[in-house]
Structures are given as C-alpha cells and as structure tokens.
Enzyme design. Structure first.
Site, PDB file in Angstrom:
ATOM      1  N   GLU A   1       2.309  -5.319 -12.664  1.00 23.90           N
ATOM      2  CA  GLU A   1       1.885  -4.151 -12.159  1.00 23.90           C
ATOM      3  C   GLU A   1       2.719  -4.407 -10.555  1.00 23.90           C
ATOM      4  O   GLU A   1       2.838  -3.319  -9.485  1.00 23.90           O
ATOM      5  CB  GLU A   1       0.615  -3.950 -11.830  1.00 23.90           C
ATOM      6  CG  GLU A   1       0.211  -2.855 -10.459  1.00 23.90           C
ATOM      7  CD  GLU A   1      -0.617  -3.168  -9.300  1.00 23.90           C
ATOM      8  OE1 GLU A   1      -0.589  -2.349  -8.481  1.00 23.90           O
ATOM      9  OE2 GLU A   1      -0.352  -4.669  -9.058  1.00 23.90           O
TER      10      GLU A   1
ATOM     11  N   ASP B   1      -8.663  -1.040  -9.409  1.00 23.99           N
ATOM     12  CA  ASP B   1      -8.035  -1.945  -8.860  1.00 23.99           C
ATOM     13  C   ASP B   1      -8.777  -1.907  -7.695  1.00 23.99           C
ATOM     14  O   ASP B   1      -9.559  -2.097  -6.787  1.00 23.99           O
ATOM     15  CB  ASP B   1      -6.646  -1.197  -8.319  1.00 23.99           C
ATOM     16  CG  ASP B   1      -5.774  -2.633  -8.256  1.00 23.99           C
ATOM     17  OD1 ASP B   1      -6.233  -3.814  -8.011  1.00 23.99           O
ATOM     18  OD2 ASP B   1      -4.196  -1.922  -8.067  1.00 23.99           O
TER      19      ASP B   1
END
Length: 424
Positions: A191, A238
């Site tokens: 990511e 997240d």
C-alpha cells in the site's frame, strides 16, 4: 447465462435492497457476548498484535515473517477458513529495474453448501506492509493494529458462523438465496509508496488483486459473473489505534452502512462495553495525543487550528460522528488508499480511516508504545459487532463464547496531521 457487465450495477442494487431488508440488529445479549481481545493486543507478548509490530517492507524478511504469522493463525486456530495467496511483482521508483514481490493474503469462509460464483462476501481489508523510509518504521496504526483487529474479528465470529450454518442445514434453509453470504479478509501488501505517492507508486497489491479478480470469470450460470462482483461491501481499516479517532462518513452510497456501524458504537458505549470511554478508562494517564493538522487538499483551505481545537475538547467523542450527515459534502475522493482500484471498478466502499490522521502518521513514533490499547480493543469489538450483524449472527454469538476482561486487566502498557494518506 452470464451477466453482461452493463447489468452489474443493477445486480448490485438488487442485492443491496434484499440485504438491507433482511438486516437485523444484534441484541443486547449478543453485544455483551462479544469476546474482547484479552492479552492478544499486548504489544510485547500479544499473540495477534506483537508479531506484526516489526518493519514489513515488501520483499523483506520482516514481511515474510508477518505473512507466515497470518497463515499460521488461520491454519491452526481457524482451519475452516480458506487461505489463498495472490502474488505479483513490480518495479518501483526506489528499486529501478529490480522487481519487488508483493503478496496479498485472502482468507475466507463461505456457507458450506455454496460453490464458486454463488456466494457474495463481506470483505474486510487492511494493508500489512510498512514504509521503507524512515528506516525501522513499524506502522502500528499503519496498519499493524487494523490487521490484528481483523484477526480478532475472524476468530470472534467463527463459532457463530458454524452454528448458524449448521442450523440452516438442519432446518432445510441452506438453499435460500438471501443467505448465500460469506466473509473474506484481505491482508494487502504494497500500500505504501516507495518514494512519493502517485497512481503508480502506491497500492501495488490492491491494484494487482483488483485487476485479477475482475478478470477471474465464473461459470455462465453463476450468480456472480466474476470474483470482483462477489464483494458486497469493501470495509477498509487504516490508521486505527490512536486515542480519540474521528472517522467521517466518506461516501454517500455507503452512508447507510456507516450508520449501522455508528449505531453499534452508540449501543456499545451505552452498555459501557467501550474501554476508552471515561467510565471504563484506565486510571493511568495516556500519553497518546490526537493529530493536530491536515495537509489541505488543493481546493480546500487548511483547517489546522480548527482540528486542534476540536481534538483538545474531546475526551469521549464518538469514533463515528456522522450518523446524521446530510448534503453533498463527502470526502471520499480526497484520500488515496487500497480501496481506489476496487472503487474504480464499481465496488462499494466503507472507509474506516480517521480525519485528521494520527499525530504519529509516517514517523518513527508510530510504534506499539504509542498505541492507545483501550481504543484498539474498542475497534475490535465494533468491527466484530458490525461483521456479526452483517452476517446475521443474532442468536449465535453466545455459542461457546466468553467475554474477556477489559484490556487494562491484562497488562496492557499505556502509550507513551492530517497530511495525505495520500490525497488524490
């Protein structure tokens, strides 16, 4: 016959209508039966979290150790879950012509009578890689804690899933269309950007997985035409684990799901099941501080002072404050994250990421010592409750389940702007 791509949005809408009509809330008894994490989030000895609290740059030994941690957990603790790896390689701005390997882990449970292409899946997501710079970066909120939360969620609903599906088979209800619902977890690699966040230097694993799922066609008679279309909702976690997070509702199309989670948070707080609430707080003073600023999007003035003022006044502000949000001010397009390749392909996204970002974002202080563990425990209960409701587990959550003591009874250590995650 196969569903033509033009019908996919229509099918999604019909499935969403059917699901929301059947949605039933968890009872107070089920909420009280939600298992807490116990010692598993201890930053030094916790079986779920502590093995993830190390540098996890893609292609490095630390990354492989964490991959094996996930695999071992599901193979030994939750053997009914299917574990798959999705591999890809890519060049990066930092490695030149050298290809970096990226490994996504997909773990799933479907009703035992279903076959490929006939079951939709609630999809819970977090990335497990960490930044390459600064060297030694841990990324406790980004996103070791979210990964541990998803592991806890899977373990917490496993027995209930088995009990529900066994009862459905015994009652002859296993072929009912509206109940063909499974659950899957994505632990995504790559990511983080290797240099500067761009469309090509970020979300390496997510881009590869979304493309592969889109191209994986199912049999013509299947309910779903490809793997991507089985995702009923993409719930991305997240930057979770700092004290006093504020998570807006980012997308109007999934605001209804946000409201379901916000309602669960309100109920858990009212039952004093949230450890970060004042009535449940540890007597020790936390050193965790809320983020103070946001690097403004190009079309928006900076809100640093306002964000700091709001944060300083909050002792028990809810995690999800936008229950009554109306209008057209939705911030979903402002944050780049693993949902982007999926959203671009029509997948509905519920993004659970705080605004402003934690103060420790992308610096060395984003480590275990700066996690607020009562907050991490609360997120684990909330995500578990949301998943249990989505999977229609009312009446099954108290099967062989025992609620754990509060995290402060298990030796948890107390923890010592928004910029872009990135902005698009």
């Amino acid at each position: 016959m196969a569903h033509p791509p033009i019908l996919y949005p229509i099918i999604q809408i019909l499935l969403l209508v059917c699901f929301t009509a059947a949605y039933s809330t968890l009872s107070e008894a089920s909420l009280r039966a939600l298992p807490g994490p116990g010692d598993d989030f201890n930053i030094k000895t916790g079986k779920l979290l502590s093995p993830i609290l190390q540098p996890r740059v893609p292609g490095t030994p630390g990354s492989i150790v964490v991959q094996n941690h996930f695999i071992d957990f599901f193979k030994t603790t939750l053997p009914a879950w299917k574990v798959e790896l999705q591999n890809s390689t890519s060049k990066t701005p930092a490695t030149g012509d050298r290809e970096v390997p990226f490994v996504n882990l997909i773990v799933s449970r479907d009703p035992p009578w279903t076959t490929t292409g006939y079951s939709s899946r609630l999809t819970l997501v977090a990335h497990y890689d960490s930044l390459s710079i600064p060297e030694g970066f841990i990324g406790a909120t980004d996103s070791a804690a979210p990964c541990a939360i998803l592991m806890h969620t899977a373990r917490s609903i496993d027995t209930a899933l088995t009990a529900k599906w066994e009862k459905m088979q015994a009652d002859g209800k296993d072929k009912e269309y509206e109940d063909q619902q499974g659950v899957q977890i994505f632990f995504l690699d790559g990511e983080e950007a290797f240099q500067t966040w761009t469309a090509t230097d970020s979300v390496y694993g997510a881009r590869s997985l979304a493309a592969e799922m889109e191209s994986t066609a199912f049999a013509a008679q299947s309910t779903f035409h490809n793997a991507l279309s089985t995702i009923s909702l993409f719930v991305l976690l997240d930057l979770l684990g700092a004290k006093n997070p504020v998570v807006p509702s980012y997308f109007q199309t999934t605001h209804w799901a946000y409201k379901k989670m916000a309602s669960l948070e309100k109920r858990l707080r009212s039952l004093t099941l949230f450890e970060s609430s004042p009535k449940k707080a540890s007597p020790k003073k936390s050193s965790s501080k809320e983020a103070s600023s946001k690097k403004a999007p190009s079309k928006k003035p900076s809100s640093k002072k306002a964000s700091t003022k709001r944060a300083s006044k909050r002792d028990d502000t809810v995690f999800l404050p936008d229950f009554d949000k109306t209008g057209d001010r939705w911030l979903g397009g402002m944050i780049g994250d693993d949902h982007i390749p999926f959203m671009e392909r029509g997948v509905e996204v519920l993004h659970i990421i705080p605004t402003p970002f934690p103060r420790v974002w992308h610096n060395r202080e984003d480590n275990g010592a700066h996690l607020d563990l009562p907050t991490v425990a609360d997120w684990s209960r909330l995500i578990t409750a949301f998943t249990a409701e989505w999977m229609e587990l009312e009446g099954f959550m108290n099967v062989n389940q025992t609620s754990s003591k509060n995290s402060r009874d298990h030796g948890y250590e107390e923890p010592g702007q928004i910029i872009e995650k990135s902005e698009l």
